[in-house]
Write an enzyme that holds these catalytic residues in place. Sequence first.
Site, PDB file in Angstrom:
ATOM      1  N   LYS A 159       8.195 -63.045  51.601  1.00  0.00           N
ATOM      2  CA  LYS A 159       9.103 -62.256  52.458  1.00  0.00           C
ATOM      3  C   LYS A 159       8.855 -62.606  53.921  1.00  0.00           C
ATOM      4  O   LYS A 159       9.795 -62.755  54.702  1.00  0.00           O
ATOM      5  CB  LYS A 159       8.883 -60.752  52.218  1.00  0.00           C
ATOM      6  CG  LYS A 159       9.436 -60.282  50.887  1.00  0.00           C
ATOM      7  CD  LYS A 159       8.991 -58.865  50.532  1.00  0.00           C
ATOM      8  CE  LYS A 159       9.344 -58.568  49.078  1.00  0.00           C
ATOM      9  NZ  LYS A 159       8.781 -57.298  48.594  1.00  0.00           N
ATOM     10  N   GLN A 194       5.116 -52.512  49.857  1.00  0.00           N
ATOM     11  CA  GLN A 194       5.045 -53.405  48.694  1.00  0.00           C
ATOM     12  C   GLN A 194       4.491 -52.636  47.493  1.00  0.00           C
ATOM     13  O   GLN A 194       3.425 -52.038  47.569  1.00  0.00           O
ATOM     14  CB  GLN A 194       4.149 -54.618  49.031  1.00  0.00           C
ATOM     15  CG  GLN A 194       4.076 -55.662  47.936  1.00  0.00           C
ATOM     16  CD  GLN A 194       5.430 -56.323  47.638  1.00  0.00           C
ATOM     17  OE1 GLN A 194       6.170 -56.689  48.528  1.00  0.00           O
ATOM     18  NE2 GLN A 194       5.747 -56.447  46.359  1.00  0.00           N
ATOM     19  N   ASP A 245      14.388 -51.318  51.444  1.00  0.00           N
ATOM     20  CA  ASP A 245      14.254 -51.555  50.003  1.00  0.00           C
ATOM     21  C   ASP A 245      15.180 -50.610  49.224  1.00  0.00           C
ATOM     22  O   ASP A 245      15.411 -50.808  48.034  1.00  0.00           O
ATOM     23  CB  ASP A 245      12.804 -51.309  49.547  1.00  0.00           C
ATOM     24  CG  ASP A 245      12.030 -52.608  49.341  1.00  0.00           C
ATOM     25  OD1 ASP A 245      12.678 -53.669  49.205  1.00  0.00           O
ATOM     26  OD2 ASP A 245      10.793 -52.558  49.309  1.00  0.00           O
TER      27      ASP A 245
END
Length: 282
Positions: A50, A94, A117
Amino acid sequence: MTAVIIDGKQQAAQIRELLAAEISASRIKPVLAVIQVGDNPASQVYVRNKHKAATEIGMDCRVFHLPETADEVMLSELIANLNNDCDVNGIIVQLPLPKHLNELRILSQIAYYKDVDGFSPYNAGLLQMNNSDAVVAATPQGVVELLNASLGSLTGKHVVIIGRSNIVGRPLADLLLNQNCTVTVAHSKTVNLPELARQADILVVACGCPRLVRQDWVKPGAAVIDVGINREDGKLVGDVDFEAVKNVAGFITPVPGGVGPMTVAMLLKNTWQACLKQHSQS
Ligand code: NDP
């Protein structure tokens, strides 16, 4: 019949190029904050990817790496600081988090407009209500982009999704319902799964079971999207037996090179869109 191979790598590269061009033409440098807790080896790879992808398109990606022992107070403080930092446009945590941390409570603390997200209950709720303000989770969004590019309109298609997780199966079901599909969601307790899968015009598999879906599970001509990423003898394999299923499907995604690259591209797109929205409101 040999299926058309859906090239997610190429489609993702085009999206990243477009984003890079838009960012470079603007005077804005979007900022993505990535919070990693502990040293899960798969997470390390995902965070590195990422960071690289964001940097390549002109985005500033700041990684906050906390120790495995970090507690909820530490994490909450960091999220609050990032929420209040006007320079930061997107925040992701994450997953998976270490077992002692409550995922839902932590994700709920991210400001919904920075939740790129789309995992917070607020954005999940907006998506379920088919509200256009929802920030949609990257992987399901990537799946729908691939389907739209290959099949065009999805109206009336019967989609069977294998997997009901909060990050893939459930948001994907909402997205496809919003695109006028008829959606069936299967899971580990589903009875007679092969027969159900065979009824699908579009079969999406996200269960983490290497090569679960075999040739006789697929209706001839169906589109098969393999979300699974499994490591076998150092190789990546999907949840679909690609070599066999490609002989019967009409369209199929490979692993690697299918959904995976789209996930990163969609995360970057969400971050850029969040950034533009925040700038237009300031
Ligand atoms: P989860 O483990 O959270 O969920 C798996 C789902 O699959 C569950 O709903 C489970 O059912 C169901 N399931 C498990 N085994 C079977 C089975 N034998 N038959 C039918 N259903 C089954 O996984 P995720 O959703 O997080 O991820 C799924 C896969 O996708 C993984 O391989 C993961 O690595 C990959 N992934 C890939 C991404 C990408 O970018 N390409 C992004 C995210 C994930 P139940 O609810 O009953 O337990």
